[in-house]
Each structure stands twice: as C-alpha cells, then as structure tokens.
Design an enzyme around this catalytic site. Structure first.
Site, PDB file in Angstrom:
ATOM      1  N   GLY A 283       0.822  -1.218   0.000  1.00 41.97           N
ATOM      2  CA  GLY A 283       0.000   0.000   0.000  1.00 41.97           C
ATOM      3  C   GLY A 283       0.850   1.258   0.000  1.00 41.97           C
ATOM      4  O   GLY A 283       0.573   2.219  -0.730  1.00 41.97           O
ATOM      5  N   CYS A 284       1.906   1.252   0.794  1.00 40.24           N
ATOM      6  CA  CYS A 284       2.757   2.441   0.917  1.00 40.24           C
ATOM      7  C   CYS A 284       3.511   2.701  -0.377  1.00 40.24           C
ATOM      8  O   CYS A 284       3.758   3.847  -0.749  1.00 40.24           O
ATOM      9  CB  CYS A 284       3.722   2.278   2.080  1.00 40.24           C
ATOM     10  SG  CYS A 284       2.843   2.084   3.648  1.00 40.24           S
ATOM     11  N   THR A 285       3.873   1.618  -1.073  1.00 38.61           N
ATOM     12  CA  THR A 285       4.561   1.776  -2.354  1.00 38.61           C
ATOM     13  C   THR A 285       3.612   2.385  -3.382  1.00 38.61           C
ATOM     14  O   THR A 285       3.980   3.316  -4.103  1.00 38.61           O
ATOM     15  CB  THR A 285       5.110   0.413  -2.826  1.00 38.61           C
ATOM     16  OG1 THR A 285       6.041  -0.058  -1.845  1.00 38.61           O
ATOM     17  CG2 THR A 285       5.799   0.538  -4.171  1.00 38.61           C
TER      18      THR A 285
ATOM     19  N   ALA B 133       3.214   6.081  -2.490  1.00 40.56           N
ATOM     20  CA  ALA B 133       4.424   6.853  -2.795  1.00 40.56           C
ATOM     21  C   ALA B 133       4.560   7.051  -4.308  1.00 40.56           C
ATOM     22  O   ALA B 133       4.896   8.143  -4.782  1.00 40.56           O
ATOM     23  CB  ALA B 133       5.661   6.145  -2.236  1.00 40.56           C
TER      24      ALA B 133
END
Length: 157
Positions: A45-47, A50
């Site tokens: 999710g964070c990738t 970002a």
C-alpha cells in the site's frame, strides 16, 4: 484523527530526511506543504501511495507545493525506498512517532481482529501561512497523489 482542524496552526516539527538532513516545517514558510503519513517503507500500500505522489509530483510542484512523506522508518530505510522507486520528494524519519502523534496520525488500529497502536495512513495539507488547510484522516493509497493534486488545483490560483 480529529486533533487537527482546518484553520488551526500546523504543529511545528524537525525530522531527518533519507540523507539524515534535518527538515523543518518552518523551512517551507510561504509554500503549500503536503505532509503524508504512511505506515511502512516498501510495503504494497505504501509503495502504491508513494508512486502515486511520485507520478503527480511535477504537477504538485507546479502548484508550489512541497511533498513530504513521514513514517517511523529509519533514514537508511527511507533512502532504500526512495532509490528503489525513484521518489523525487523527501521522506522523513519519525522514529519516535512524535510528529505522527502531533498530527493525529498515530492511534489504535485493527488487524486480524487484534487492536494495536500504529501509524494511520493520513495526509495533511498545510497552507503558505502554516495553517492546516485540509485533512484526509483515512487514505486509500491508490491514486492519492492525484486526489491531493485535484484538491490543490481547486484551492489555489
């Protein structure tokens, strides 16, 4: 979340970026700041989130906005994450979660029926006067950079 109301002063902070250089909110007086909190470097999710900010970065910069990502990871972890995905903005290491707490981005989360304390994926836009302009208390990572850009385009000349 709920501690931060639009129109209130954004809590000041100074944190190291992925190169260990200190970054303060005060450095960006007179500019829009997109401060986004995310749980962990290089997780799915964070990738996505970002990369969504990366893909919108040129347009956000054109609006005069600075993008800063914040998580509890170390500067070294941030460096690897930024290099792996070619992230053009600074990632700040909030290892004691003090800034996340100040921004209401730290609290109780639930996973697999268990409750635990953790970083809540959220975004705060700070206006050129240093006041909170917009808060997204719960963020879906997919396409969030574009969502923030659309909001900025609607609220700036």
């Amino acid at each position: 979340m709920g501690t931060l109301e639009p129109g209130t002063p954004a809590p000041p902070f100074t944190l190291p970026d992925q190169d260990g250089k200190p970054v303060s909110l005060a450095d960006f007086a007179g500019r829009w700041v997109v401060l986004y909190f995310y749980p962990k470097d290089d997780t799915p999710g964070c990738t996505k989130e970002a990369c969504s900010f990366r893909d919108s970065h040129g347009a956000l910069q054109a609006k005069g906005a600075v993008v800063l990502g914040v998580s509890g990871d170390s500067a070294a972890s941030h460096r690897k994450f930024a290099d792996k995905y070619g992230l053009p903005f600074r990632l700040l290491a909030d290892t004691d979660h003090e800034v996340a707490r100040a921004y209401g981005a730290w609290g109780t989360k639930r996973m697999y029926g268990k409750e635990y304390e953790g970083l809540i994926r959220s975004t705060v836009v700070i206006d050129p006067e240093g006041k909170v302009a917009k808060v997204w208390p719960k963020v879906k990572p997919e396409g969030h950079g574009g969502e923030v850009l659309a909001w900025l385009e609607a609220h700036t000349e």
